[in-house]
Design a protein around this motif. Sequence first.
Motif, PDB file in Angstrom:
ATOM      1  N   LEU A   1     -28.600  22.652 -23.972  1.00  0.00           N
ATOM      2  CA  LEU A   1     -29.100  21.682 -23.486  1.00  0.00           C
ATOM      3  C   LEU A   1     -29.595  19.652 -23.713  1.00  0.00           C
ATOM      4  O   LEU A   1     -29.364  19.021 -23.980  1.00  0.00           O
ATOM      5  N   LYS A   2     -30.973  20.190 -23.767  1.00  0.00           N
ATOM      6  CA  LYS A   2     -31.856  19.412 -24.617  1.00  0.00           C
ATOM      7  C   LYS A   2     -31.731  18.965 -25.951  1.00  0.00           C
ATOM      8  O   LYS A   2     -31.407  18.006 -26.455  1.00  0.00           O
ATOM      9  N   GLY A   3     -31.177  19.936 -26.912  1.00  0.00           N
ATOM     10  CA  GLY A   3     -30.108  19.645 -28.116  1.00  0.00           C
ATOM     11  C   GLY A   3     -29.129  18.386 -28.272  1.00  0.00           C
ATOM     12  O   GLY A   3     -28.904  17.589 -29.110  1.00  0.00           O
TER      13      GLY A   3
ATOM     14  N   MET B   1     -21.185  16.424 -19.352  1.00  0.00           N
ATOM     15  CA  MET B   1     -19.685  16.924 -19.675  1.00  0.00           C
ATOM     16  C   MET B   1     -20.322  18.539 -19.517  1.00  0.00           C
ATOM     17  O   MET B   1     -19.566  19.781 -19.235  1.00  0.00           O
ATOM     18  N   VAL B   2     -21.374  18.589 -20.623  1.00  0.00           N
ATOM     19  CA  VAL B   2     -21.677  20.057 -20.860  1.00  0.00           C
ATOM     20  C   VAL B   2     -22.206  20.294 -19.934  1.00  0.00           C
ATOM     21  O   VAL B   2     -22.457  21.924 -19.348  1.00  0.00           O
ATOM     22  N   LYS B   3     -22.886  19.758 -19.034  1.00  0.00           N
ATOM     23  CA  LYS B   3     -24.035  20.776 -17.838  1.00  0.00           C
ATOM     24  C   LYS B   3     -22.946  21.217 -16.982  1.00  0.00           C
ATOM     25  O   LYS B   3     -23.012  21.829 -16.467  1.00  0.00           O
ATOM     26  N   VAL B   4     -22.033  19.698 -16.617  1.00  0.00           N
ATOM     27  CA  VAL B   4     -20.958  20.799 -15.239  1.00  0.00           C
ATOM     28  C   VAL B   4     -19.958  21.978 -16.030  1.00  0.00           C
ATOM     29  O   VAL B   4     -20.115  22.822 -15.018  1.00  0.00           O
ATOM     30  N   GLN B   5     -19.768  21.869 -17.731  1.00  0.00           N
ATOM     31  CA  GLN B   5     -19.143  23.049 -18.216  1.00  0.00           C
ATOM     32  C   GLN B   5     -20.033  24.233 -17.347  1.00  0.00           C
ATOM     33  O   GLN B   5     -19.653  25.562 -16.992  1.00  0.00           O
ATOM     34  N   LEU B   6     -21.278  24.198 -17.966  1.00  0.00           N
ATOM     35  CA  LEU B   6     -22.427  25.257 -18.065  1.00  0.00           C
ATOM     36  C   LEU B   6     -22.196  25.580 -16.232  1.00  0.00           C
ATOM     37  O   LEU B   6     -22.672  26.949 -16.071  1.00  0.00           O
ATOM     38  N   ALA B   7     -22.378  24.865 -15.284  1.00  0.00           N
ATOM     39  CA  ALA B   7     -22.735  24.634 -14.722  1.00  0.00           C
ATOM     40  C   ALA B   7     -21.410  25.950 -13.414  1.00  0.00           C
ATOM     41  O   ALA B   7     -21.852  26.354 -12.468  1.00  0.00           O
ATOM     42  N   ALA B   8     -19.904  25.850 -14.017  1.00  0.00           N
ATOM     43  CA  ALA B   8     -19.292  26.470 -14.020  1.00  0.00           C
ATOM     44  C   ALA B   8     -18.700  27.801 -14.519  1.00  0.00           C
ATOM     45  O   ALA B   8     -18.961  28.543 -13.542  1.00  0.00           O
ATOM     46  N   ILE B   9     -19.918  27.987 -15.505  1.00  0.00           N
ATOM     47  CA  ILE B   9     -19.425  29.480 -15.867  1.00  0.00           C
ATOM     48  C   ILE B   9     -20.712  29.764 -15.183  1.00  0.00           C
ATOM     49  O   ILE B   9     -20.657  31.431 -14.813  1.00  0.00           O
ATOM     50  N   SER B  10     -21.671  29.056 -14.887  1.00  0.00           N
ATOM     51  CA  SER B  10     -22.601  30.046 -14.232  1.00  0.00           C
ATOM     52  C   SER B  10     -22.890  31.183 -13.123  1.00  0.00           C
ATOM     53  O   SER B  10     -22.933  31.726 -12.129  1.00  0.00           O
TER      54      SER B  10
ATOM     55  N   MET C   1     -30.708  38.480 -13.469  1.00  0.00           N
ATOM     56  CA  MET C   1     -29.126  38.096 -12.927  1.00  0.00           C
ATOM     57  C   MET C   1     -29.396  36.731 -11.765  1.00  0.00           C
ATOM     58  O   MET C   1     -29.325  36.433 -10.745  1.00  0.00           O
ATOM     59  N   ASN C   2     -30.543  35.914 -13.393  1.00  0.00           N
ATOM     60  CA  ASN C   2     -31.155  34.501 -13.221  1.00  0.00           C
ATOM     61  C   ASN C   2     -29.295  33.384 -13.417  1.00  0.00           C
ATOM     62  O   ASN C   2     -28.742  33.993 -13.962  1.00  0.00           O
ATOM     63  N   ALA C   3     -29.757  32.340 -12.605  1.00  0.00           N
ATOM     64  CA  ALA C   3     -28.419  31.303 -12.884  1.00  0.00           C
ATOM     65  C   ALA C   3     -28.440  31.269 -14.798  1.00  0.00           C
ATOM     66  O   ALA C   3     -29.763  31.233 -14.893  1.00  0.00           O
ATOM     67  N   LEU C   4     -27.923  31.124 -14.934  1.00  0.00           N
ATOM     68  CA  LEU C   4     -27.224  31.043 -16.648  1.00  0.00           C
ATOM     69  C   LEU C   4     -28.044  29.797 -17.453  1.00  0.00           C
ATOM     70  O   LEU C   4     -28.844  29.869 -17.537  1.00  0.00           O
ATOM     71  N   ASP C   5     -28.058  28.919 -15.845  1.00  0.00           N
ATOM     72  CA  ASP C   5     -28.671  27.841 -16.883  1.00  0.00           C
ATOM     73  C   ASP C   5     -30.128  27.178 -16.541  1.00  0.00           C
ATOM     74  O   ASP C   5     -30.570  26.402 -16.642  1.00  0.00           O
ATOM     75  N   SER C   6     -30.337  28.308 -16.006  1.00  0.00           N
ATOM     76  CA  SER C   6     -32.590  27.909 -15.278  1.00  0.00           C
ATOM     77  C   SER C   6     -32.908  29.212 -17.024  1.00  0.00           C
ATOM     78  O   SER C   6     -33.795  29.331 -16.592  1.00  0.00           O
ATOM     79  N   SER C   7     -31.823  29.844 -17.668  1.00  0.00           N
ATOM     80  CA  SER C   7     -32.171  30.157 -18.883  1.00  0.00           C
ATOM     81  C   SER C   7     -33.091  29.587 -19.695  1.00  0.00           C
ATOM     82  O   SER C   7     -32.589  28.083 -19.787  1.00  0.00           O
TER      83      SER C   7
ATOM     84  N   LEU D   1     -29.959  15.469 -27.110  1.00  0.00           N
ATOM     85  CA  LEU D   1     -31.105  14.035 -28.148  1.00  0.00           C
ATOM     86  C   LEU D   1     -29.588  14.042 -29.554  1.00  0.00           C
ATOM     87  O   LEU D   1     -29.780  12.810 -30.401  1.00  0.00           O
ATOM     88  N   LEU D   2     -28.350  14.936 -29.471  1.00  0.00           N
ATOM     89  CA  LEU D   2     -27.629  14.819 -30.549  1.00  0.00           C
ATOM     90  C   LEU D   2     -26.520  13.541 -30.354  1.00  0.00           C
ATOM     91  O   LEU D   2     -25.665  12.989 -31.000  1.00  0.00           O
ATOM     92  N   CYS D   3     -26.607  14.420 -29.445  1.00  0.00           N
ATOM     93  CA  CYS D   3     -24.888  12.817 -29.103  1.00  0.00           C
ATOM     94  C   CYS D   3     -25.096  12.251 -27.280  1.00  0.00           C
ATOM     95  O   CYS D   3     -25.132  12.738 -26.117  1.00  0.00           O
TER      96      CYS D   3
END
Length: 140
Positions: free
Chosen positions: A31-33, A1-10, A18-24, A36-38
Motif C-alpha cells: 500500500l505504501k508503494g 481505491m486499492v485500500k477499499v479492495q484490500l478491505a473487501a478481500i480481508s 488468522m490476522n486480517a490481511l490488511d495488517s500484514s 508513493l508511485l501513484c
Amino acid sequence: MVKVQLAAISNFHFGENMNALDSSSLCKAFLKGTFLLCPPIKDSDPPWDLTLVLQVLVAPPFEPAASVDLKFLSWKTAFLLAITSARRVSEIQAWSAMPPYLIFLKDRVSLCTYPSSLPKVASESNISQTINLPVFFQQG
C-alpha cells in the motif's frame, strides 16, 4: 481505491496467524508503494480572478447602486465584506446590521458580533471583536 479492495478481500481471507490481511507487513509495504508511485489526485477549487470579479461588481446588475435590485446589492456587500475583512463565514454570520452592533462614524463603519456568538477560536481577543471598515473617500 486499492485500500477499499484490500478491505473487501480481508473480510473473506486471512493472512498469517488468522490476522486480517490488511495488517500484514507485506500488505502495508504494498500500500505504501502504490501510494508513493501513484499518489491520489485531489480535486482543487477552480482558480478565480479577483480583478475580473471586481470588474463585474462595478457593472450592471450591481451598478448604479441607486437603482440596483436589493438582492444584487446584498450579494455585492456580502462579498466585499468577506474579501476585505478576511474573516471566517461563521464570524461574518455573527455580524449584525442592527444598532448597537452597526455604527456609522465619519471615517469608518464599525461592526460588532452578537455577544452570544462564539468564534471558532474562543480566545479573549476573538470574543466580541469589533471590525472597523474605513471609508474609501470622505465627502467634503
